[in-house]
Design an enzyme around this catalytic site. Sequence first.
Site, mmCIF file in Angstrom:
data_model
loop_
_atom_site.group_PDB
_atom_site.id
_atom_site.type_symbol
_atom_site.label_atom_id
_atom_site.label_comp_id
_atom_site.label_asym_id
_atom_site.label_seq_id
_atom_site.Cartn_x
_atom_site.Cartn_y
_atom_site.Cartn_z
ATOM 1 N N MET A 201 22.429 -33.776 105.084
ATOM 2 C CA MET A 201 22.016 -34.606 106.393
ATOM 3 C C MET A 201 22.541 -34.458 107.596
ATOM 4 S SD MET A 201 24.376 -38.366 107.092
ATOM 5 C CE MET A 201 25.133 -37.635 108.542
ATOM 6 N N VAL B 266 24.490 -28.823 112.860
ATOM 7 C CA VAL B 266 25.485 -28.089 113.350
ATOM 8 C C VAL B 266 25.399 -27.676 114.657
ATOM 9 C CG1 VAL B 266 28.296 -27.904 113.799
ATOM 10 C CG2 VAL B 266 27.112 -29.396 111.904
ATOM 11 N N TYR C 54 35.151 -26.350 118.541
ATOM 12 C CA TYR C 54 34.178 -25.629 117.614
ATOM 13 C C TYR C 54 35.889 -25.055 116.837
ATOM 14 C CZ TYR C 54 32.133 -20.657 117.643
ATOM 15 O OH TYR C 54 32.211 -19.629 116.887
ATOM 16 N N ASP D 120 35.265 -35.956 99.643
ATOM 17 C CA ASP D 120 34.097 -34.558 99.075
ATOM 18 C C ASP D 120 34.111 -33.780 99.395
ATOM 19 O OD1 ASP D 120 31.190 -33.446 98.830
ATOM 20 O OD2 ASP D 120 30.469 -33.560 100.657
ATOM 21 N N ASN E 158 34.059 -27.288 102.963
ATOM 22 C CA ASN E 158 33.874 -28.501 104.244
ATOM 23 C C ASN E 158 35.549 -27.330 104.387
ATOM 24 O OD1 ASN E 158 32.565 -29.142 103.904
ATOM 25 N ND2 ASN E 158 33.250 -31.168 102.607
ATOM 26 N N ASP F 112 34.406 -32.290 107.184
ATOM 27 C CA ASP F 112 32.892 -33.461 106.881
ATOM 28 C C ASP F 112 33.504 -34.292 106.493
ATOM 29 O OD1 ASP F 112 30.382 -33.936 106.327
ATOM 30 O OD2 ASP F 112 29.500 -32.344 104.858
#
Length: 774
Positions: free
Chosen positions: A162, A165, A230, A273, A278, A291
Site C-alpha cells: 500500500m 517509504v 529512521y 501482520d 516487519n 508497519d
Amino acid sequence: MTAPNDDHDEELDEAFALYLRACDDDELESRDSFLKQHPEYADQLRELMDAADLIGNYTIGGEGGSPDDSTASDVAASYESDQDGVALPSTDEYPARKVIDLDRDTLGTNELSVDGALGDVSHGDPAATLPMSSRHRDDSGPTLPFDLGEYELLKVLGVGGMGVVYLARQKQLDRLVAVKMIRSGILASDVEVKRFFTEAKAAAKLRHPGIVSVHQFGRRAGHHFFSMQYIEGDDLQRLLETAPLEPRRAARIVRDVAHAISHAHRRGVLHRDLKPANVMIGGNDQVHVTDFGLAKHVDADSSVTGSGAAVGTPHYMAPEQADGHSDHVTDASDIYSLGAILFAAITGRPPIVGNTVMQTLMKVAHQPAPSLRSVQPKVDADLDVVAAKCLEKRPSDRYGSAAALADDLDRYLSGSLITARSRGRVHRTWNWVSQVPLVAALVGRTTANASPTHRRVQTALLAAMVLLPTMLIASWWWRQRSAAAMPPQVTIAGGLTGGLYTASSGHLAGVLQSRVGVPCTTVETGGSWDNRERLLAGDVHLAPMQASAVSGEQLRVVAPLFYEAAHLLVRMDPTTQQPVIESCDQLRDHVVAVGPPGSGSRRVAEMVLDSLSLPPQVCRRIVLPWPSLLERNDPTNDGELDDPDQIDAAIICIGPGSDLVARLLTQSWKLMSLPRGVEICLQHPTLRPMSIQRDGHMTDPLEDGAIQTVGTTAFLVARSDTPNVLVTQTLAALYAKPHLAGLIPASRAAEWQGLAFHRAARQYFGKSIPNPSN
C-alpha cells in the site's frame, strides 16, 4: 475533409484530457464512473490509463534506488499522543478522503498548520504530486531528491503493498527520518486512507524501544504521509534471505519482538501482520517492530476489514485469520505469528508453505504446523516446544500472553526450565493421521494439500476398504470349508494310567476310527486340567474333563460323559480294625491325600475341604499319584511325609466302577459319608449331591443304605473351531453300542443348558439343547 478515424482520435484525446483535468482538480470520483460517461471509448481510455500507470510505476521504482530497494519493508512508527510533538486527529476529525485541505492564501507556501498537516507547496503546479496516470504525456513527473515542504525526500527505502517509504531529511531539525506515503496518491480509496490512518494512530498510542516512533502526520496536495524514526539496518526478511539465524540469536530477536508486542497488547493494539519483513534489526541486534497498517484497536471498531476477510501475510497469519475471522483475532493471533517468525528465523522458511496464496491459506487454517526439529533436527528440544506452543491451532492452547512467551524464551536463553510442555505422542500421532484426507472427511476435519505420505496412507486405506469384503468372504468360506473337513488324524486326550478317562478315550478312539477310517490315537495326561491346557494349545482334538474345567470362549461341550463321585476314604487301624477317623469333623489335624497335580479329583477335594471349613493350616493336604497310595510307597511330597501310614484319609473323585477304589477298599480303607452335601453344592455350583451304593454303583442321594456324598460331571470337550464333521462322527461313535459303562444317555443332555455346546452338538441333540447367546 477529415477522415473518420481522425475525428475518432480527436474525440478520444479530448476525453482523456478531461480525465487528466479531473484528476488535477481532485474532482475524479473513480475511473469506472468516468468510463461510464464515455462508453464508446471505454476500452481505449482504459488502455491509456493503464499505460500511464506503468510509466508512473517505472519512474517511482527507478528514481532514488536500485531494483532491490523495491523489496524492502515498510517502516512503521509509534507516537504517544500526550508527548511533545503533533497529536493525531481523531477519526471523526479526520475522516477518510475528506482530509484537511488548507487554504494557500491563508497559510502561504511551506507553512505548517497547527494540527500537523502541511500546506500545499506545489507552487500552483499539482502535477508535481499527482500519480503518473493523472499527468500529461509530456510530464515525466517528479524526481528524487524531492522537496516535500519541511522534508526533502532523498531515496526510496522500500515499497510495500500500500505504501512507499522514503529516506528524508527533516530540514528544520536537520535529521534523517523515514517518510511513508500512500502509493496511489490522491486517488487512494477510502479503505487505503483508513488503513493508513489506522497505522499512524496505532503507532501513536505506543512508546517502546522496540517499536519505531512517529514524528508527524499530515497531507500535502492530496497525498497522505507521516514521518517517523529512521532505523539504520536491515529487516529480518533480508537477513534470512542470506542464511537462517543461529537458534539462540533467533530466540533473542523473537524475545525482544515479544516484549514490544506485549507493550502494544497492554495498550489495546493488535498488530495482525507480524512477519520478518516487519522486524527491523538495528545495531547490536536492536529490534524495532514496524508497519501497524493492519493493526486493530481492541477498545474501538478500528479494523479496516470485517469478518470473512483474511487479513495479514498468509505464511505468518494465525489460523483464525486465514479462516476469514479477522474480526475475532486476539492477542493469541499475534503470538502465533511470533512462533512463525521464530520458525522462519531458525529454518529459513515459514512453518506452512503452499504453491498458491489460496493453498497457503487453506493449509494455515486446517493443517498443523510441523515441528521445528522436523526441519532442523539439531535445534534444542526446549526451543522446539516453545515454537510448537506458539503454533497451536487453537488460540487457547498457545501462550496466554506475549509476555509469557518472552519469559519462556528468557528461560531458554538462561538455561532454566521452560514452562511449556510438549504434546504427547498420541496427540502428535492423531494430528498426523487426521491429515489423511479420508480420515479427515470421516471425523469432519478440513485438510489441504495432503503430503505424498498422507496420500499413500489414504491409498492403502481405500485398498483395504475394497479388499475387506473380499477378505471377509474368503475367511467365511475357509471356515466353512474347515468345518466340513475331517482332520487327517484325530488325537483324543485320556487321563492317568489305568484311569477311567484313559479307558473311555481309548474305547471312543477305536469306534471312531472304525467308522471314519481316519487314524485315531489317545495320549495319557494328568487329568482334567492337563487336558484343558492340551486342548487350548491344539495338541488334541477331543478331551474328557470335569465341569469345573470347562470355561472360556474357545471350549465347547460335545457331550456329557458320566458322573464322578467324591469318595471319602479313611484308613483302618490295623490293630483295632476300626477307622482312625469316625466323622468329617475329625479330619482336623489329620493328613488328607487329594490326588495328583493337574487332576480334576484334586480340585473337587479342595472344594469339599473348603466347604467343611478345613483350611490347610488345620488339615494338611498331600498331592500324590494314586498308585503311590495303592502300593504303599513313599509319596512324592518333597520329603514332607516319610511314612505313608500317616495318610489317614483320601478324597478321590472318580467315575463308577473304579478299579482304584475297589482295590483300596480291600487294603484296609473304608468309605465314609460326606454330610452337608446340599450346602457344599450351593457353594460350588459345578458339584451336585450324589449317593454311592456299597457295590460302588452311583445312585440318587435318597436311596436307603447309600453313602451320601457330592459329585460332578465329566464332559467330552472340543475347541469351538473343531470341524462339524468330526463332532458329528464322534457323537455317533460315543452312543454306538456297546455303550461305555455309566455313560449318561443322550436324552439327558438338556440338563446342562448353561454350558456352551459345539454347534454340531446342538444340531445332533436337536431342540433339547438351546442355542446360547455366545
